[in-house]
Design a protein around this motif. Structure first.
Motif, PDB file in Angstrom:
ATOM      1  N   ASN A 108      54.223 -41.482 -50.482  1.00 32.73           N
ATOM      2  CA  ASN A 108      53.574 -40.474 -49.635  1.00 32.73           C
ATOM      3  C   ASN A 108      52.107 -40.863 -49.456  1.00 32.73           C
ATOM      4  O   ASN A 108      51.200 -40.198 -49.963  1.00 32.73           O
ATOM      5  N   ILE A 109      51.882 -41.929 -48.723  1.00 30.80           N
ATOM      6  CA  ILE A 109      50.536 -42.498 -48.580  1.00 30.80           C
ATOM      7  C   ILE A 109      49.810 -41.885 -47.389  1.00 30.80           C
ATOM      8  O   ILE A 109      50.348 -41.786 -46.294  1.00 30.80           O
ATOM      9  N   ASP A 110      48.557 -41.496 -47.627  1.00 32.92           N
ATOM     10  CA  ASP A 110      47.700 -40.959 -46.566  1.00 32.92           C
ATOM     11  C   ASP A 110      46.313 -41.574 -46.725  1.00 32.92           C
ATOM     12  O   ASP A 110      45.584 -41.251 -47.661  1.00 32.92           O
ATOM     13  N   LEU A 111      45.950 -42.456 -45.803  1.00 32.80           N
ATOM     14  CA  LEU A 111      44.665 -43.155 -45.892  1.00 32.80           C
ATOM     15  C   LEU A 111      43.660 -42.701 -44.840  1.00 32.80           C
ATOM     16  O   LEU A 111      42.534 -43.200 -44.810  1.00 32.80           O
ATOM     17  N   LYS A 112      44.047 -41.786 -43.975  1.00 35.50           N
ATOM     18  CA  LYS A 112      43.159 -41.347 -42.903  1.00 35.50           C
ATOM     19  C   LYS A 112      41.984 -40.545 -43.461  1.00 35.50           C
ATOM     20  O   LYS A 112      42.155 -39.605 -44.231  1.00 35.50           O
ATOM     21  N   ASN A 113      40.783 -40.943 -43.037  1.00 39.73           N
ATOM     22  CA  ASN A 113      39.544 -40.255 -43.430  1.00 39.73           C
ATOM     23  C   ASN A 113      39.387 -40.173 -44.946  1.00 39.73           C
ATOM     24  O   ASN A 113      38.898 -39.174 -45.481  1.00 39.73           O
ATOM     25  N   LYS A 167      44.525 -36.382 -60.691  1.00 40.10           N
ATOM     26  CA  LYS A 167      45.133 -35.852 -59.459  1.00 40.10           C
ATOM     27  C   LYS A 167      44.657 -36.578 -58.199  1.00 40.10           C
ATOM     28  O   LYS A 167      44.524 -35.966 -57.132  1.00 40.10           O
ATOM     29  N   LEU A 168      44.434 -37.869 -58.292  1.00 40.62           N
ATOM     30  CA  LEU A 168      43.997 -38.661 -57.148  1.00 40.62           C
ATOM     31  C   LEU A 168      45.165 -39.462 -56.576  1.00 40.62           C
ATOM     32  O   LEU A 168      46.083 -39.855 -57.309  1.00 40.62           O
ATOM     33  N   GLN A 169      45.124 -39.714 -55.298  1.00 39.70           N
ATOM     34  CA  GLN A 169      46.120 -40.569 -54.669  1.00 39.70           C
ATOM     35  C   GLN A 169      45.900 -42.005 -55.157  1.00 39.70           C
ATOM     36  O   GLN A 169      44.766 -42.482 -55.222  1.00 39.70           O
ATOM     37  N   THR A 170      46.968 -42.675 -55.516  1.00 36.18           N
ATOM     38  CA  THR A 170      46.845 -44.049 -55.988  1.00 36.18           C
ATOM     39  C   THR A 170      47.944 -44.913 -55.381  1.00 36.18           C
ATOM     40  O   THR A 170      49.076 -44.456 -55.192  1.00 36.18           O
ATOM     41  N   ILE A 171      47.596 -46.152 -55.049  1.00 36.30           N
ATOM     42  CA  ILE A 171      48.502 -47.047 -54.337  1.00 36.30           C
ATOM     43  C   ILE A 171      48.611 -48.372 -55.082  1.00 36.30           C
ATOM     44  O   ILE A 171      47.602 -48.993 -55.425  1.00 36.30           O
ATOM     45  N   GLY A 172      49.835 -48.792 -55.318  1.00 38.24           N
ATOM     46  CA  GLY A 172      50.089 -50.088 -55.923  1.00 38.24           C
ATOM     47  C   GLY A 172      50.462 -51.102 -54.847  1.00 38.24           C
ATOM     48  O   GLY A 172      51.386 -50.857 -54.066  1.00 38.24           O
ATOM     49  N   VAL A 173      49.745 -52.199 -54.798  1.00 40.17           N
ATOM     50  CA  VAL A 173      50.047 -53.272 -53.843  1.00 40.17           C
ATOM     51  C   VAL A 173      50.916 -54.298 -54.571  1.00 40.17           C
ATOM     52  O   VAL A 173      50.490 -54.887 -55.560  1.00 40.17           O
ATOM     53  N   LEU A 174      52.132 -54.495 -54.074  1.00 37.24           N
ATOM     54  CA  LEU A 174      53.135 -55.280 -54.793  1.00 37.24           C
ATOM     55  C   LEU A 174      53.212 -56.720 -54.295  1.00 37.24           C
ATOM     56  O   LEU A 174      52.917 -57.006 -53.135  1.00 37.24           O
ATOM     57  N   ALA A 175      53.653 -57.589 -55.190  1.00 40.07           N
ATOM     58  CA  ALA A 175      53.816 -59.008 -54.864  1.00 40.07           C
ATOM     59  C   ALA A 175      55.288 -59.356 -54.675  1.00 40.07           C
ATOM     60  O   ALA A 175      55.696 -60.500 -54.842  1.00 40.07           O
ATOM     61  N   HIS A 176      56.088 -58.358 -54.298  1.00 34.51           N
ATOM     62  CA  HIS A 176      57.533 -58.533 -54.113  1.00 34.51           C
ATOM     63  C   HIS A 176      58.027 -57.409 -53.227  1.00 34.51           C
ATOM     64  O   HIS A 176      57.245 -56.535 -52.804  1.00 34.51           O
ATOM     65  N   LYS A 187      58.341 -49.203 -64.533  1.00 34.34           N
ATOM     66  CA  LYS A 187      59.256 -48.392 -63.733  1.00 34.34           C
ATOM     67  C   LYS A 187      59.039 -46.901 -63.976  1.00 34.34           C
ATOM     68  O   LYS A 187      59.171 -46.078 -63.069  1.00 34.34           O
ATOM     69  N   LYS A 188      58.632 -46.555 -65.188  1.00 33.60           N
ATOM     70  CA  LYS A 188      58.446 -45.147 -65.554  1.00 33.60           C
ATOM     71  C   LYS A 188      57.309 -44.479 -64.790  1.00 33.60           C
ATOM     72  O   LYS A 188      57.220 -43.249 -64.743  1.00 33.60           O
ATOM     73  N   TYR A 189      56.420 -45.266 -64.166  1.00 29.23           N
ATOM     74  CA  TYR A 189      55.295 -44.692 -63.434  1.00 29.23           C
ATOM     75  C   TYR A 189      55.593 -44.488 -61.940  1.00 29.23           C
ATOM     76  O   TYR A 189      54.827 -43.831 -61.244  1.00 29.23           O
ATOM     77  N   MET A 190      56.662 -45.074 -61.460  1.00 32.97           N
ATOM     78  CA  MET A 190      56.886 -45.137 -60.018  1.00 32.97           C
ATOM     79  C   MET A 190      57.054 -43.756 -59.365  1.00 32.97           C
ATOM     80  O   MET A 190      56.448 -43.462 -58.336  1.00 32.97           O
ATOM     81  N   ALA A 191      57.869 -42.920 -59.950  1.00 32.52           N
ATOM     82  CA  ALA A 191      58.148 -41.615 -59.336  1.00 32.52           C
ATOM     83  C   ALA A 191      56.885 -40.783 -59.196  1.00 32.52           C
ATOM     84  O   ALA A 191      56.636 -40.164 -58.147  1.00 32.52           O
ATOM     85  N   LYS A 192      56.063 -40.767 -60.234  1.00 34.80           N
ATOM     86  CA  LYS A 192      54.839 -39.977 -60.198  1.00 34.80           C
ATOM     87  C   LYS A 192      53.856 -40.536 -59.179  1.00 34.80           C
ATOM     88  O   LYS A 192      53.171 -39.778 -58.471  1.00 34.80           O
ATOM     89  N   MET A 193      53.777 -41.876 -59.080  1.00 34.64           N
ATOM     90  CA  MET A 193      52.885 -42.481 -58.092  1.00 34.64           C
ATOM     91  C   MET A 193      53.323 -42.147 -56.674  1.00 34.64           C
ATOM     92  O   MET A 193      52.497 -41.908 -55.790  1.00 34.64           O
ATOM     93  N   GLU A 194      54.631 -42.127 -56.457  1.00 36.18           N
ATOM     94  CA  GLU A 194      55.145 -41.869 -55.115  1.00 36.18           C
ATOM     95  C   GLU A 194      54.956 -40.418 -54.685  1.00 36.18           C
ATOM     96  O   GLU A 194      54.988 -40.109 -53.498  1.00 36.18           O
ATOM     97  N   GLU A 195      54.736 -39.517 -55.654  1.00 41.50           N
ATOM     98  CA  GLU A 195      54.485 -38.117 -55.311  1.00 41.50           C
ATOM     99  C   GLU A 195      53.179 -37.967 -54.542  1.00 41.50           C
ATOM    100  O   GLU A 195      53.067 -37.162 -53.618  1.00 41.50           O
ATOM    101  N   ASN A 196      52.162 -38.701 -54.947  1.00 44.02           N
ATOM    102  CA  ASN A 196      50.864 -38.619 -54.275  1.00 44.02           C
ATOM    103  C   ASN A 196      50.277 -40.015 -54.194  1.00 44.02           C
ATOM    104  O   ASN A 196      49.365 -40.395 -54.929  1.00 44.02           O
ATOM    105  N   GLY A 197      50.824 -40.788 -53.282  1.00 40.53           N
ATOM    106  CA  GLY A 197      50.445 -42.188 -53.171  1.00 40.53           C
ATOM    107  C   GLY A 197      51.698 -43.009 -52.961  1.00 40.53           C
ATOM    108  O   GLY A 197      52.588 -42.616 -52.213  1.00 40.53           O
ATOM    109  N   GLY A 198      51.775 -44.144 -53.622  1.00 40.16           N
ATOM    110  CA  GLY A 198      52.975 -44.958 -53.496  1.00 40.16           C
ATOM    111  C   GLY A 198      52.690 -46.434 -53.547  1.00 40.16           C
ATOM    112  O   GLY A 198      51.783 -46.872 -54.272  1.00 40.16           O
TER     113      GLY A 198
END
Length: 366
Positions: A108-113, A167-176, A187-198
């Protein structure tokens, strides 16, 4: 984007010898990806950098089968696509000449403004680096920045974790591709990251986390953000590559200094010494250099009730209450105090919670 448009774009990116820069040249010349494959050979040959080998590869029918397989994966897994000319494509990344033609996103990525910063560093983060990262993100949290990193061990995952804690949006840039998790322990962090970020990647589902992919993904980490922060690094490593890329993209780079004897401070100290990075000792350094406006969402400061102010403090407080935010020099002039004296008074008032400092030596009453 229609399936047909995406199909031909995927096919273009699978042409051997066609990278992101060449793909953009071809698209600019022909108008769209489908037209590239349907153009006559002499039309494509007129483009600078296109030779006989590339022309042959463009005519290779095998690329269409690969493109079709990836298209099926994308649609089946509801993966979001951003084309470099789309509004959904990250703004700053558009200005990087070698940015990916296509990026795939999940979550759920939002980078606008948004204020966007990248935090990178060693995979062997120390307690010093961990605490600095925590404090930095805590102090930046009122500004609601997006925290970008590479989802790797060490500084990367620590930055992601603290971003989620605050409670900040965070984005992981993947090499795959988005069908994999690397390292598997994360893997245990993925679901929480995707809630506000991804997650963001340029790699297909058929791509493995190979060494060269990590170097390639670093240009997204550097290009997508306003500034890159190196928390800790030895004298060699991927974070220094990211810092150099950020410099090439004319982005601000910050490095956390450390003792000259500490192995994982050598890279940061060298960046500062060679003027490739700004010295970063606290969030205030970054806020000042980037000229961020902290008034939009200031960090709460608890003001004591019925607090007793000294006569000089009361004079300054009344002045700020009437006039709003003012420069330190203006306060000194209007309240008739020498600058060397007013600095100490303002500090005491800040500790009492009745004023707050702002970037550019401004102060305001609370």
């Amino acid at each position: 984007m229609s399936d047909q448009d995406l199909f031909y774009l995927l096919a273009l990116m699978k042409v051997d010898g066609v990278g992101d820069i060449m793909a953009k040249k071809l698209l600019n010349h022909c108008g769209n990806a489908e037209a590239i494959f349907k153009s006559k050979t002499n039309q494509i040959a007129a483009i600078d950098g296109v030779g006989s080998v590339m022309l042959k590869n463009i005519k290779d029918k095998a690329i269409f089968e690969k493109a079709n397989q990836e298209l099926e994966f994308i649609r089946k897994n509801d993966i979001k696509i951003s084309f470099f000319q789309d509004e959904t494509y990250p703004d700053r990344l558009k200005h990087c000449i070698d940015s990916p033609v296509l990026i795939f996103t999940g979550g759920n990525i939002d980078l606008k403004n948004k204020k966007i910063i990248s935090i990178v560093g060693t995979r062997q983060i120390t307690s010093y680096g961990t605490e600095f990262c925590r404090k930095l993100i805590e102090d930046l949290a009122p500004l609601d920045p997006v925290i970008v990193s590479g989802f790797a061990y060490g500084v990367d995952i620590v930055a992601h974790q603290f971003a989620m804690d605050y409670k900040l949006q965070t984005i992981g840039v993947l090499a795959h591709g988005l069908n994999q998790v690397y390292p598997k322990a994360h893997k245990k962090y993925m679901a929480k990251m995707e809630e506000n970020g991804g997650f963001i990647t340029e790699f297909w589902s058929t791509s493995n986390p190979d060494k060269e992919n990590f170097v390639r993904r670093n240009r997204i980490v550097a290009g997508i953000s306003e500034a890159t922060i190196v928390i800790e690094s030895s004298d060699k490593g991927g974070s220094l590559i990211t810092a150099n890329l950020a410099n090439d993209y004319n982005r601000d780079v910050f490095a956390v200094p450390g003792r000259v004897t500490d192995r994982y401070s050598q890279g940061c100290n060298d960046l500062i010494k060679t003027q490739k990075a700004n010295l970063l000792t606290s969030a205030a350094d970054l806020i000042y250099v980037l000229n961020w406006d902290i008034e939009k969402k200031p960090k709460a400061i608890q003001k004591q009730l019925f607090i007793d102010l000294e006569p000089d403090e009361q004079k300054i407080y009344d002045f700020l209450l009437k006039n709003g935010k003012e420069l330190l020099d203006t306060i000194a002039l209007e309240c008739d105090f020498p600058v060397f004296k007013i600095s100490g008074i303002l500090l005491n008032m800040e500790l009492k919670g009745v004023i707050r400092p702002l970037p550019g030596k401004l102060f305001e009453a609370i």
